[in-house]
Design a protein around this motif. Structure first.
Motif, PDB file in Angstrom:
ATOM      1  N   ILE A 147       0.838  -1.195   0.000  1.00 43.85           N
ATOM      2  CA  ILE A 147       0.000   0.000   0.000  1.00 43.85           C
ATOM      3  C   ILE A 147       0.879   1.253   0.000  1.00 43.85           C
ATOM      4  CG2 ILE A 147      -1.623   1.319   1.398  1.00 43.85           C
ATOM      5  CD1 ILE A 147      -2.630  -1.527   2.326  1.00 43.85           C
ATOM      6  N   ILE A 192       1.196   4.928  -2.435  1.00 44.24           N
ATOM      7  CA  ILE A 192       1.222   6.352  -2.055  1.00 44.24           C
ATOM      8  C   ILE A 192       2.176   7.107  -2.970  1.00 44.24           C
ATOM      9  CG2 ILE A 192       1.938   7.959  -0.252  1.00 44.24           C
ATOM     10  CD1 ILE A 192       0.982   5.985   1.804  1.00 44.24           C
ATOM     11  N   ALA A 252       0.993   7.309  -6.598  1.00 45.29           N
ATOM     12  CA  ALA A 252       0.019   8.395  -6.748  1.00 45.29           C
ATOM     13  C   ALA A 252       0.736   9.738  -6.876  1.00 45.29           C
ATOM     14  CB  ALA A 252      -0.937   8.415  -5.556  1.00 45.29           C
ATOM     15  N   TYR A 305       1.937  17.531  -1.543  1.00 47.02           N
ATOM     16  CA  TYR A 305       1.530  16.126  -1.414  1.00 47.02           C
ATOM     17  C   TYR A 305       2.659  15.294  -0.816  1.00 47.02           C
ATOM     18  CZ  TYR A 305       0.067  11.415  -2.552  1.00 47.02           C
ATOM     19  OH  TYR A 305      -0.247  10.095  -2.470  1.00 47.02           O
ATOM     20  N   VAL A 318       5.024  16.126   1.301  1.00 45.10           N
ATOM     21  CA  VAL A 318       5.124  16.309   2.752  1.00 45.10           C
ATOM     22  C   VAL A 318       3.968  15.590   3.448  1.00 45.10           C
ATOM     23  CG1 VAL A 318       5.131  18.005   4.609  1.00 45.10           C
ATOM     24  CG2 VAL A 318       6.323  18.500   2.487  1.00 45.10           C
ATOM     25  N   PHE A 319       2.758  15.802   2.929  1.00 44.28           N
ATOM     26  CA  PHE A 319       1.573  15.197   3.522  1.00 44.28           C
ATOM     27  C   PHE A 319       1.692  13.671   3.523  1.00 44.28           C
ATOM     28  CE2 PHE A 319      -3.066  14.121   3.318  1.00 44.28           C
ATOM     29  CZ  PHE A 319      -3.446  14.750   4.479  1.00 44.28           C
ATOM     30  N   ALA A 320       2.125  13.127   2.386  1.00 46.73           N
ATOM     31  CA  ALA A 320       2.194  11.666   2.242  1.00 46.73           C
ATOM     32  C   ALA A 320       3.259  11.073   3.147  1.00 46.73           C
ATOM     33  CB  ALA A 320       2.472  11.292   0.791  1.00 46.73           C
ATOM     34  N   PHE A 326       4.318  11.989   6.042  1.00 48.19           N
ATOM     35  CA  PHE A 326       3.938  11.893   7.450  1.00 48.19           C
ATOM     36  C   PHE A 326       2.856  10.852   7.693  1.00 48.19           C
ATOM     37  CE2 PHE A 326       6.187  15.894   7.673  1.00 48.19           C
ATOM     38  CZ  PHE A 326       6.879  15.713   8.841  1.00 48.19           C
ATOM     39  N   ILE A 327       2.176  10.407   6.651  1.00 53.33           N
ATOM     40  CA  ILE A 327       1.251   9.293   6.824  1.00 53.33           C
ATOM     41  C   ILE A 327       1.968   7.978   6.536  1.00 53.33           C
ATOM     42  CG2 ILE A 327      -0.905   8.275   5.980  1.00 53.33           C
ATOM     43  CD1 ILE A 327      -1.946  11.008   5.546  1.00 53.33           C
ATOM     44  N   PRO A 339       4.066   6.407   9.802  1.00 56.76           N
ATOM     45  CA  PRO A 339       3.279   5.573  10.730  1.00 56.76           C
ATOM     46  C   PRO A 339       2.745   4.307  10.073  1.00 56.76           C
ATOM     47  CG  PRO A 339       2.435   7.810  10.700  1.00 56.76           C
ATOM     48  CD  PRO A 339       3.515   7.759   9.699  1.00 56.76           C
ATOM     49  N   LEU A 340       2.423   4.403   8.786  1.00 59.02           N
ATOM     50  CA  LEU A 340       1.865   3.249   8.086  1.00 59.02           C
ATOM     51  C   LEU A 340       2.832   2.075   8.080  1.00 59.02           C
ATOM     52  CD1 LEU A 340      -0.286   1.932   6.275  1.00 59.02           C
ATOM     53  CD2 LEU A 340       0.760   3.038   4.336  1.00 59.02           C
ATOM     54  N   ILE A 387       4.606   2.025  12.568  1.00 61.64           N
ATOM     55  CA  ILE A 387       3.855   1.777  13.798  1.00 61.64           C
ATOM     56  C   ILE A 387       2.832   0.648  13.615  1.00 61.64           C
ATOM     57  CG2 ILE A 387       2.320   2.787  15.525  1.00 61.64           C
ATOM     58  CD1 ILE A 387       3.525   5.505  14.820  1.00 61.64           C
ATOM     59  N   LEU A 388       2.000   0.764  12.598  1.00 59.10           N
ATOM     60  CA  LEU A 388       0.879  -0.179  12.479  1.00 59.10           C
ATOM     61  C   LEU A 388       1.312  -1.636  12.336  1.00 59.10           C
ATOM     62  CD1 LEU A 388      -1.569   1.929  10.351  1.00 59.10           C
ATOM     63  CD2 LEU A 388      -1.667   1.431  12.778  1.00 59.10           C
ATOM     64  N   MET A 423       1.919  -3.568  15.503  1.00 54.64           N
ATOM     65  CA  MET A 423       0.858  -3.847  16.455  1.00 54.64           C
ATOM     66  C   MET A 423       0.231  -5.211  16.211  1.00 54.64           C
ATOM     67  SD  MET A 423      -0.803  -0.095  16.411  1.00 54.64           S
ATOM     68  CE  MET A 423      -2.273  -0.664  17.221  1.00 54.64           C
ATOM     69  N   VAL A 424       0.612  -5.850  15.119  1.00 53.68           N
ATOM     70  CA  VAL A 424       0.016  -7.158  14.815  1.00 53.68           C
ATOM     71  C   VAL A 424       1.107  -8.198  14.632  1.00 53.68           C
ATOM     72  CG1 VAL A 424      -2.155  -6.413  13.818  1.00 53.68           C
ATOM     73  CG2 VAL A 424      -0.113  -6.372  12.425  1.00 53.68           C
ATOM     74  N   ILE A 428      -5.899  19.583  -2.852  1.00 48.95           N
ATOM     75  CA  ILE A 428      -4.812  19.316  -3.798  1.00 48.95           C
ATOM     76  C   ILE A 428      -5.373  19.047  -5.186  1.00 48.95           C
ATOM     77  CG2 ILE A 428      -2.967  17.721  -4.408  1.00 48.95           C
ATOM     78  CD1 ILE A 428      -2.334  17.357  -1.531  1.00 48.95           C
ATOM     79  N   ILE A 459      -7.368   8.211  -6.100  1.00 50.81           N
ATOM     80  CA  ILE A 459      -6.062   7.573  -6.271  1.00 50.81           C
ATOM     81  C   ILE A 459      -5.136   7.958  -5.125  1.00 50.81           C
ATOM     82  CG2 ILE A 459      -3.994   7.470  -7.707  1.00 50.81           C
ATOM     83  CD1 ILE A 459      -5.769   7.987 -10.111  1.00 50.81           C
ATOM     84  N   PRO A 467      -4.747   4.891  -0.657  1.00 57.51           N
ATOM     85  CA  PRO A 467      -3.610   4.422   0.142  1.00 57.51           C
ATOM     86  C   PRO A 467      -3.399   5.234   1.421  1.00 57.51           C
ATOM     87  CG  PRO A 467      -2.957   4.780  -2.137  1.00 57.51           C
ATOM     88  CD  PRO A 467      -4.314   5.370  -1.982  1.00 57.51           C
ATOM     89  N   LEU A 468      -3.651   6.552   1.340  1.00 63.48           N
ATOM     90  CA  LEU A 468      -3.345   7.393   2.496  1.00 63.48           C
ATOM     91  C   LEU A 468      -4.339   7.194   3.640  1.00 63.48           C
ATOM     92  CD1 LEU A 468      -2.245  10.789   0.916  1.00 63.48           C
ATOM     93  CD2 LEU A 468      -0.841   9.091   2.039  1.00 63.48           C
ATOM     94  N   LEU A 473       0.141  23.173   5.628  1.00 61.20           N
ATOM     95  CA  LEU A 473       0.430  23.063   4.192  1.00 61.20           C
ATOM     96  C   LEU A 473      -0.552  23.820   3.310  1.00 61.20           C
ATOM     97  CD1 LEU A 473       1.420  19.305   3.965  1.00 61.20           C
ATOM     98  CD2 LEU A 473       2.911  21.259   3.705  1.00 61.20           C
TER      99      LEU A 473
END
Lengths: 226, 216
Positions: free
Chosen positions: A121, A125, A128, A149, A151-153, A155-156, A159-160, A163-164, A167-168, B146, B159, B163-164, B209
Protein backbone atom coordinates in the motif's frame (compact mmCIF):
# COMPACT_ATOMS: atom_id res chain seq x y z
CA UNK A 1 38.42 12.35 -8.29
CA UNK A 2 38.09 14.07 -4.93
CA UNK A 3 34.39 14.72 -5.45
CA UNK A 4 33.83 11.11 -6.38
CA UNK A 5 35.30 9.51 -3.27
CA UNK A 6 31.84 8.41 -2.14
CA UNK A 7 31.25 6.52 -5.37
CA UNK A 8 34.47 4.55 -4.77
CA UNK A 9 33.36 3.98 -1.19
CA UNK A 10 30.00 2.75 -2.51
CA UNK A 11 31.64 0.20 -4.83
CA UNK A 12 33.97 -0.99 -2.07
CA UNK A 13 31.17 -1.32 0.46
CA UNK A 14 29.00 -3.27 -1.97
CA UNK A 15 31.91 -5.57 -2.87
CA UNK A 16 32.37 -6.12 0.87
CA UNK A 17 28.64 -6.77 1.22
CA UNK A 18 28.57 -9.35 -1.56
CA UNK A 19 31.77 -11.15 -0.55
CA UNK A 20 31.15 -10.97 3.18
CA UNK A 21 27.43 -11.55 2.87
CA UNK A 22 27.85 -14.77 0.95
CA UNK A 23 30.84 -16.11 2.86
CA UNK A 24 30.27 -15.16 6.49
CA UNK A 25 29.63 -18.01 8.90
CA UNK A 26 26.02 -17.82 10.00
CA UNK A 27 25.24 -18.02 13.71
CA UNK A 28 24.37 -21.68 14.12
CA UNK A 29 21.74 -21.22 16.79
CA UNK A 30 19.53 -18.57 15.18
CA UNK A 31 19.96 -19.82 11.63
CA UNK A 32 19.56 -23.56 12.17
CA UNK A 33 18.40 -24.52 15.65
CA UNK A 34 15.67 -22.05 16.56
CA UNK A 35 14.42 -21.11 13.11
CA UNK A 36 13.93 -22.36 9.58
CA UNK A 37 16.05 -19.61 8.04
CA UNK A 38 19.18 -21.65 7.21
CA UNK A 39 21.19 -20.09 4.39
CA UNK A 40 18.36 -17.72 3.42
CA UNK A 41 19.48 -15.65 6.38
CA UNK A 42 21.98 -14.06 3.99
CA UNK A 43 19.09 -12.22 2.36
CA UNK A 44 19.26 -10.01 5.42
CA UNK A 45 22.17 -8.13 3.79
CA UNK A 46 20.19 -7.45 0.62
CA UNK A 47 16.51 -7.25 1.58
CA UNK A 48 16.63 -5.20 4.76
CA UNK A 49 19.06 -2.53 3.44
CA UNK A 50 16.58 -1.92 0.58
CA UNK A 51 14.03 -0.70 3.14
CA UNK A 52 16.60 1.33 5.03
CA UNK A 53 17.74 2.85 1.76
CA UNK A 54 14.18 3.50 0.67
CA UNK A 55 13.33 5.34 3.85
CA UNK A 56 16.50 7.43 3.67
CA UNK A 57 15.90 8.32 0.01
CA UNK A 58 12.26 9.23 0.66
CA UNK A 59 13.34 11.33 3.61
CA UNK A 60 15.78 13.23 1.37
CA UNK A 61 12.92 13.68 -1.09
CA UNK A 62 10.86 15.17 1.75
CA UNK A 63 13.70 17.56 2.63
CA UNK A 64 13.84 18.80 -0.97
CA UNK A 65 10.05 19.17 -1.00
CA UNK A 66 10.27 21.39 2.08
CA UNK A 67 13.09 23.39 0.46
CA UNK A 68 10.92 23.73 -2.60
CA UNK A 69 8.04 25.09 -0.55
CA UNK A 70 10.22 27.73 1.09
CA UNK A 71 12.47 28.69 -1.84
CA UNK A 72 10.41 27.72 -4.86
CA UNK A 73 13.20 26.61 -7.19
CA UNK A 74 12.84 24.18 -10.06
CA UNK A 75 16.09 22.49 -9.04
CA UNK A 76 14.71 21.36 -5.67
CA UNK A 77 11.62 20.02 -7.43
CA UNK A 78 13.75 17.94 -9.79
CA UNK A 79 15.71 16.59 -6.82
CA UNK A 80 12.61 15.77 -4.78
CA UNK A 81 11.16 13.89 -7.72
CA UNK A 82 14.38 12.01 -8.48
CA UNK A 83 14.87 10.87 -4.87
CA UNK A 84 11.26 9.72 -4.66
CA UNK A 85 11.77 7.80 -7.89
CA UNK A 86 14.83 5.92 -6.62
CA UNK A 87 13.11 5.38 -3.27
CA UNK A 88 10.18 3.76 -5.01
CA UNK A 89 12.50 1.52 -7.03
CA UNK A 90 14.24 0.48 -3.81
CA UNK A 91 10.83 -0.35 -2.37
CA UNK A 92 10.00 -2.50 -5.40
CA UNK A 93 13.34 -4.30 -5.01
CA UNK A 94 12.64 -4.74 -1.31
CA UNK A 95 9.33 -6.38 -2.12
CA UNK A 96 10.98 -8.55 -4.77
CA UNK A 97 13.87 -9.75 -2.59
CA UNK A 98 11.40 -10.35 0.23
CA UNK A 99 9.12 -12.29 -2.06
CA UNK A 100 11.90 -14.59 -3.31
CA UNK A 101 12.94 -15.18 0.27
CA UNK A 102 9.35 -15.81 1.37
CA UNK A 103 9.05 -18.52 -1.31
CA UNK A 104 11.84 -20.44 0.42
CA UNK A 105 10.96 -19.85 4.05
CA UNK A 106 7.21 -19.30 4.19
CA UNK A 107 6.35 -21.45 1.18
CA UNK A 108 4.79 -19.00 -1.22
CA UNK A 109 5.61 -15.79 -3.05
CA UNK A 110 2.88 -13.79 -1.37
CA UNK A 111 1.69 -14.54 2.15
CA UNK A 112 -0.56 -11.64 3.13
CA UNK A 113 1.79 -10.84 5.95
CA UNK A 114 0.78 -7.50 7.55
CA UNK A 115 4.15 -6.05 6.62
CA UNK A 116 3.85 -7.20 3.00
CA UNK A 117 0.41 -5.64 2.72
CA UNK A 118 1.58 -2.47 4.47
CA UNK A 119 4.48 -1.81 2.13
CA UNK A 120 2.47 -2.73 -0.95
CA UNK A 121 0.00 0.00 0.00
CA UNK A 122 2.85 2.33 0.87
CA UNK A 123 4.22 1.93 -2.65
CA UNK A 124 0.87 3.10 -4.01
CA UNK A 125 1.22 6.35 -2.05
CA UNK A 126 4.31 7.22 -4.05
CA UNK A 127 2.88 5.95 -7.33
CA UNK A 128 0.02 8.39 -6.75
CA UNK A 129 2.68 11.09 -6.31
CA UNK A 130 3.96 10.45 -9.85
CA UNK A 131 0.42 10.40 -11.24
CA UNK A 132 -0.29 13.72 -9.52
CA UNK A 133 2.87 15.14 -11.07
CA UNK A 134 1.95 14.03 -14.55
CA UNK A 135 -1.56 15.47 -14.13
CA UNK A 136 -0.30 19.05 -13.76
CA UNK A 137 1.28 20.64 -16.82
CA UNK A 138 2.41 23.99 -15.47
CA UNK A 139 5.97 23.56 -14.11
CA UNK A 140 5.77 25.96 -11.15
CA UNK A 141 2.37 24.75 -10.13
CA UNK A 142 3.46 21.13 -10.40
CA UNK A 143 6.46 21.83 -8.18
CA UNK A 144 4.31 23.37 -5.46
CA UNK A 145 1.40 20.92 -5.52
CA UNK A 146 3.61 17.85 -5.61
CA UNK A 147 5.75 19.23 -2.78
CA UNK A 148 2.63 19.68 -0.65
CA UNK A 149 1.53 16.13 -1.41
CA UNK A 150 5.04 14.82 -0.76
CA UNK A 151 5.12 16.31 2.75
CA UNK A 152 1.57 15.20 3.52
CA UNK A 153 2.19 11.67 2.24
CA UNK A 154 5.49 11.19 4.06
CA UNK A 155 3.94 11.89 7.45
CA UNK A 156 1.25 9.29 6.82
CA UNK A 157 3.68 6.86 5.19
CA UNK A 158 5.97 6.62 8.22
CA UNK A 159 3.28 5.57 10.73
CA UNK A 160 1.87 3.25 8.09
CA UNK A 161 5.06 1.22 7.80
CA UNK A 162 6.63 1.87 11.21
CA UNK A 163 3.85 1.78 13.80
CA UNK A 164 0.88 -0.18 12.48
CA UNK A 165 2.66 -3.38 11.35
CA UNK A 166 4.23 -3.65 14.80
CA UNK A 167 0.86 -3.85 16.45
CA UNK A 168 0.02 -7.16 14.82
CA UNK A 169 1.64 -10.55 14.53
CA UNK A 170 3.96 -10.99 11.60
CA UNK A 171 5.69 -13.91 9.94
CA UNK A 172 8.90 -11.91 9.72
CA UNK A 173 11.81 -13.16 11.83
CA UNK A 174 11.62 -11.35 15.14
CA UNK A 175 8.11 -10.18 14.32
CA UNK A 176 6.26 -12.32 16.83
CA UNK A 177 4.24 -10.47 19.40
CA UNK A 178 3.65 -6.79 19.51
CA UNK A 179 7.25 -5.73 19.93
CA UNK A 180 10.27 -6.25 17.78
CA UNK A 181 11.67 -4.77 14.68
CA UNK A 182 11.95 -7.61 12.18
CA UNK A 183 15.46 -8.98 12.02
CA UNK A 184 16.88 -6.23 14.16
CA UNK A 185 15.67 -7.14 17.61
CA UNK A 186 18.54 -7.64 19.99
CA UNK A 187 18.37 -11.38 20.40
CA UNK A 188 18.10 -12.41 16.75
CA UNK A 189 20.87 -10.25 15.33
CA UNK A 190 24.25 -11.81 15.90
CA UNK A 191 27.23 -9.41 16.26
CA UNK A 192 28.95 -11.15 13.33
CA UNK A 193 26.05 -10.17 11.07
CA UNK A 194 26.03 -6.61 12.30
CA UNK A 195 29.55 -6.06 10.95
CA UNK A 196 28.28 -6.72 7.45
CA UNK A 197 24.78 -5.33 7.81
CA UNK A 198 25.55 -1.69 8.60
CA UNK A 199 28.18 -1.27 5.85
CA UNK A 200 25.63 -2.89 3.52
CA UNK A 201 23.00 -0.29 4.46
CA UNK A 202 25.48 2.50 3.76
CA UNK A 203 26.61 0.92 0.50
CA UNK A 204 23.12 0.42 -0.90
CA UNK A 205 22.06 3.92 0.15
CA UNK A 206 25.09 5.41 -1.59
CA UNK A 207 24.22 3.42 -4.70
CA UNK A 208 20.70 4.85 -4.55
CA UNK A 209 22.10 8.36 -4.23
CA UNK A 210 24.41 7.73 -7.17
CA UNK A 211 21.52 6.58 -9.35
CA UNK A 212 19.55 9.63 -8.23
CA UNK A 213 22.32 12.04 -9.22
CA UNK A 214 22.17 10.50 -12.71
CA UNK A 215 18.39 11.01 -12.88
CA UNK A 216 18.89 14.62 -11.80
CA UNK A 217 21.49 15.23 -14.51
CA UNK A 218 19.26 13.73 -17.19
CA UNK A 219 16.30 15.84 -16.04
CA UNK A 220 18.39 19.01 -16.05
CA UNK A 221 19.55 18.37 -19.62
CA UNK A 222 15.95 17.71 -20.64
CA UNK A 223 14.82 20.98 -19.08
CA UNK A 224 17.52 22.86 -20.98
CA UNK A 225 16.61 21.39 -24.33
CA UNK A 226 13.17 23.00 -24.24
CA UNK B 1 -12.88 32.86 14.69
CA UNK B 2 -15.56 35.12 13.19
CA UNK B 3 -14.17 34.47 9.72
CA UNK B 4 -14.35 30.73 10.25
CA UNK B 5 -17.94 30.86 11.45
CA UNK B 6 -18.95 33.02 8.49
CA UNK B 7 -17.33 30.61 6.05
CA UNK B 8 -19.02 27.61 7.66
CA UNK B 9 -22.34 29.48 7.55
CA UNK B 10 -21.80 30.18 3.86
CA UNK B 11 -21.23 26.47 3.19
CA UNK B 12 -24.39 25.57 5.11
CA UNK B 13 -26.43 28.14 3.20
CA UNK B 14 -25.08 26.82 -0.08
CA UNK B 15 -26.01 23.26 0.88
CA UNK B 16 -29.53 24.32 1.81
CA UNK B 17 -30.09 26.46 -1.27
CA UNK B 18 -28.44 24.18 -3.85
CA UNK B 19 -30.34 21.20 -2.62
CA UNK B 20 -29.23 18.87 -5.37
CA UNK B 21 -25.76 18.37 -3.87
CA UNK B 22 -26.84 17.43 -0.34
CA UNK B 23 -29.72 15.26 -1.48
CA UNK B 24 -27.47 13.85 -4.18
CA UNK B 25 -25.07 12.49 -1.57
CA UNK B 26 -27.93 11.26 0.59
CA UNK B 27 -29.43 9.43 -2.37
CA UNK B 28 -25.99 7.98 -3.09
CA UNK B 29 -25.85 6.62 0.47
CA UNK B 30 -29.32 5.12 0.32
CA UNK B 31 -29.00 3.56 -3.12
CA UNK B 32 -25.56 2.08 -2.39
CA UNK B 33 -26.82 0.40 0.74
CA UNK B 34 -29.94 -0.89 -1.00
CA UNK B 35 -27.85 -2.35 -3.82
CA UNK B 36 -25.73 -3.99 -1.15
CA UNK B 37 -28.83 -5.48 0.44
CA UNK B 38 -29.83 -6.95 -2.92
CA UNK B 39 -26.33 -8.32 -3.53
CA UNK B 40 -25.69 -9.92 -0.15
CA UNK B 41 -28.71 -10.58 1.91
CA UNK B 42 -27.35 -11.08 5.39
CA UNK B 43 -23.61 -10.50 5.87
CA UNK B 44 -21.60 -11.97 8.71
CA UNK B 45 -20.24 -9.71 11.40
CA UNK B 46 -16.82 -9.30 9.83
CA UNK B 47 -18.27 -8.62 6.40
CA UNK B 48 -20.78 -6.18 7.94
CA UNK B 49 -17.94 -4.27 9.52
CA UNK B 50 -15.74 -4.25 6.42
CA UNK B 51 -18.60 -3.21 4.14
CA UNK B 52 -19.64 -0.41 6.43
CA UNK B 53 -16.21 1.21 6.35
CA UNK B 54 -15.68 0.64 2.63
CA UNK B 55 -18.97 2.38 1.93
CA UNK B 56 -17.96 5.23 4.23
CA UNK B 57 -14.85 5.78 2.10
CA UNK B 58 -16.83 6.01 -1.12
CA UNK B 59 -19.42 8.30 0.47
CA UNK B 60 -16.62 10.47 1.78
CA UNK B 61 -15.00 10.82 -1.66
CA UNK B 62 -18.35 11.86 -3.11
CA UNK B 63 -19.40 14.16 -0.30
CA UNK B 64 -16.09 15.91 0.22
CA UNK B 65 -14.91 16.15 -3.39
CA UNK B 66 -17.23 19.00 -4.24
CA UNK B 67 -16.12 21.11 -1.27
CA UNK B 68 -13.22 22.54 -3.26
CA UNK B 69 -14.17 21.56 -6.77
CA UNK B 70 -17.34 23.65 -6.57
CA UNK B 71 -15.43 26.84 -5.74
CA UNK B 72 -14.91 28.51 -9.09
CA UNK B 73 -11.92 30.74 -9.76
CA UNK B 74 -14.04 33.87 -9.51
CA UNK B 75 -15.31 32.85 -6.13
CA UNK B 76 -11.77 32.14 -4.93
CA UNK B 77 -10.85 35.78 -5.70
CA UNK B 78 -13.64 36.82 -3.39
CA UNK B 79 -12.35 34.56 -0.63
CA UNK B 80 -8.85 36.01 -0.99
CA UNK B 81 -10.21 39.42 -0.08
CA UNK B 82 -12.24 38.38 2.95
CA UNK B 83 -10.30 35.55 4.64
CA UNK B 84 -6.88 33.97 5.10
CA UNK B 85 -5.91 30.47 4.00
CA UNK B 86 -5.95 29.09 7.56
CA UNK B 87 -9.47 30.34 8.19
CA UNK B 88 -10.58 28.89 4.90
CA UNK B 89 -9.18 25.38 5.43
CA UNK B 90 -10.37 25.19 9.05
CA UNK B 91 -13.87 26.20 7.98
CA UNK B 92 -13.86 23.58 5.22
CA UNK B 93 -12.56 20.91 7.61
CA UNK B 94 -15.22 21.66 10.23
CA UNK B 95 -17.99 21.73 7.66
CA UNK B 96 -16.90 18.47 6.05
CA UNK B 97 -16.53 16.77 9.43
CA UNK B 98 -20.12 17.71 10.28
CA UNK B 99 -21.32 16.62 6.84
CA UNK B 100 -19.52 13.28 7.05
CA UNK B 101 -20.71 12.63 10.61
CA UNK B 102 -24.28 13.08 9.36
CA UNK B 103 -23.70 10.72 6.45
CA UNK B 104 -22.06 8.11 8.71
CA UNK B 105 -25.03 8.26 11.06
CA UNK B 106 -27.54 7.95 8.22
CA UNK B 107 -25.76 4.98 6.74
CA UNK B 108 -25.41 3.36 10.17
CA UNK B 109 -29.15 3.71 10.68
CA UNK B 110 -29.80 2.14 7.28
CA UNK B 111 -27.37 -0.67 8.07
CA UNK B 112 -29.24 -1.37 11.29
CA UNK B 113 -32.58 -1.41 9.51
CA UNK B 114 -31.53 -3.51 6.53
CA UNK B 115 -28.80 -5.78 7.86
CA UNK B 116 -29.96 -6.14 11.43
CA UNK B 117 -28.07 -5.50 14.62
CA UNK B 118 -25.07 -7.78 15.08
CA UNK B 119 -23.72 -5.46 17.76
CA UNK B 120 -24.08 -5.69 21.51
CA UNK B 121 -23.61 -1.98 22.04
CA UNK B 122 -24.97 0.10 19.14
CA UNK B 123 -24.29 3.40 20.86
CA UNK B 124 -20.59 2.64 21.21
CA UNK B 125 -20.52 1.75 17.54
CA UNK B 126 -22.29 5.02 16.72
CA UNK B 127 -19.56 6.87 18.60
CA UNK B 128 -16.92 4.99 16.60
CA UNK B 129 -18.78 5.81 13.39
CA UNK B 130 -18.74 9.51 14.27
CA UNK B 131 -15.00 9.50 14.97
CA UNK B 132 -14.50 7.46 11.82
CA UNK B 133 -16.47 9.87 9.67
CA UNK B 134 -14.44 12.76 11.06
CA UNK B 135 -11.13 10.95 10.40
CA UNK B 136 -12.05 10.15 6.81
CA UNK B 137 -13.22 13.67 6.04
CA UNK B 138 -9.99 15.21 7.43
CA UNK B 139 -7.81 13.34 4.96
CA UNK B 140 -10.13 13.66 1.99
CA UNK B 141 -10.77 17.38 2.51
CA UNK B 142 -7.08 18.11 2.21
CA UNK B 143 -6.73 15.85 -0.81
CA UNK B 144 -9.71 17.59 -2.39
CA UNK B 145 -7.81 20.85 -2.00
CA UNK B 146 -4.81 19.32 -3.80
CA UNK B 147 -6.98 17.84 -6.56
CA UNK B 148 -8.80 21.12 -7.06
CA UNK B 149 -5.49 22.99 -7.32
CA UNK B 150 -4.30 20.48 -9.90
CA UNK B 151 -7.57 21.11 -11.77
CA UNK B 152 -8.45 17.45 -11.57
CA UNK B 153 -11.60 15.61 -10.64
CA UNK B 154 -12.56 13.23 -7.88
CA UNK B 155 -10.73 10.36 -9.59
CA UNK B 156 -7.33 11.79 -8.70
CA UNK B 157 -8.58 12.33 -5.17
CA UNK B 158 -9.45 8.64 -4.90
CA UNK B 159 -6.06 7.57 -6.27
CA UNK B 160 -4.27 9.71 -3.70
CA UNK B 161 -6.70 9.04 -0.90
CA UNK B 162 -7.19 5.29 -0.81
CA UNK B 163 -3.61 4.42 0.14
CA UNK B 164 -3.35 7.39 2.50
CA UNK B 165 -6.52 6.50 4.39
CA UNK B 166 -5.28 2.98 5.24
CA UNK B 167 -3.70 3.80 8.63
CA UNK B 168 -6.90 5.33 9.96
CA UNK B 169 -9.06 2.72 8.32
CA UNK B 170 -6.99 -0.07 9.85
CA UNK B 171 -7.34 1.50 13.29
CA UNK B 172 -11.08 2.02 12.80
CA UNK B 173 -11.59 -1.60 11.74
CA UNK B 174 -9.76 -2.84 14.80
CA UNK B 175 -11.65 -0.51 17.11
CA UNK B 176 -15.00 -1.50 15.66
CA UNK B 177 -14.12 -5.19 15.81
CA UNK B 178 -13.85 -4.66 19.54
CA UNK B 179 -17.35 -3.19 19.57
CA UNK B 180 -18.59 -6.37 17.90
CA UNK B 181 -17.27 -8.73 20.53
CA UNK B 182 -19.10 -9.43 23.76
CA UNK B 183 -16.12 -9.22 26.02
CA UNK B 184 -14.25 -5.97 26.47
CA UNK B 185 -10.82 -6.43 24.99
CA UNK B 186 -7.81 -4.65 26.32
CA UNK B 187 -6.05 -2.04 24.27
CA UNK B 188 -9.16 -0.18 23.18
CA UNK B 189 -8.09 3.07 24.80
CA UNK B 190 -4.63 2.83 23.20
CA UNK B 191 -6.18 2.38 19.77
CA UNK B 192 -8.54 5.31 20.23
CA UNK B 193 -5.71 7.49 21.51
CA UNK B 194 -3.65 6.51 18.48
CA UNK B 195 -6.51 7.37 16.14
CA UNK B 196 -7.06 10.77 17.76
CA UNK B 197 -3.31 11.43 17.65
CA UNK B 198 -3.33 10.58 13.97
CA UNK B 199 -6.22 12.95 13.32
CA UNK B 200 -4.41 15.76 15.14
CA UNK B 201 -1.34 15.10 12.98
CA UNK B 202 -3.40 15.40 9.81
CA UNK B 203 -5.13 18.52 11.10
CA UNK B 204 -1.73 20.10 11.80
CA UNK B 205 -0.41 19.11 8.37
CA UNK B 206 -3.48 20.52 6.66
CA UNK B 207 -3.26 23.85 8.48
CA UNK B 208 0.49 24.15 7.83
CA UNK B 209 0.43 23.06 4.19
CA UNK B 210 -2.77 24.65 2.90
CA UNK B 211 -1.35 28.21 2.56
CA UNK B 212 0.91 26.84 -0.21
CA UNK B 213 -2.16 25.75 -2.16
CA UNK B 214 -4.03 28.97 -1.55
CA UNK B 215 -2.85 31.15 -4.43
CA UNK B 216 -1.25 30.46 -7.79
Amino acid sequence: MRRNWWKILCVLLLLYTFIGGFLVKLPYETAYLTSNLYETMRNFFFHVPMWFGQMILLFVSLVYAVINLSKNTIESDIKAQAFAQTGTIFGALGLLTGSIWAKHTWGSWWNNDPKQLGVAIAMMIYLAYFILRSAVTDIDKRARISAVYNVFAFFIYIPLIMILPRMVESLHPGGQGSEGNPGLSGSSLDPSLRVIFWPAVLGWTLLGTWITTLWIRIRKIEEKSY
Amino acid sequence: MKHILTLIRKDFLLEIRQQYSLYGVLLYVVSTIFVLKMAIDQPEEKVWNGLYWMIQIFICVNAVAKSFLQESNGRMYYFYTIAGPRHFIIAKLIFNILLMMTMSSVSLLLFFVLFGLPIESPFIFWGIALIGGASLSLVFTFLAAIAARAQQNAALMAIMGFPLIIPQLQLLMRISNIAFSDIIQSGLSTLIALLIGFNLLILALAVILFPFLWKD
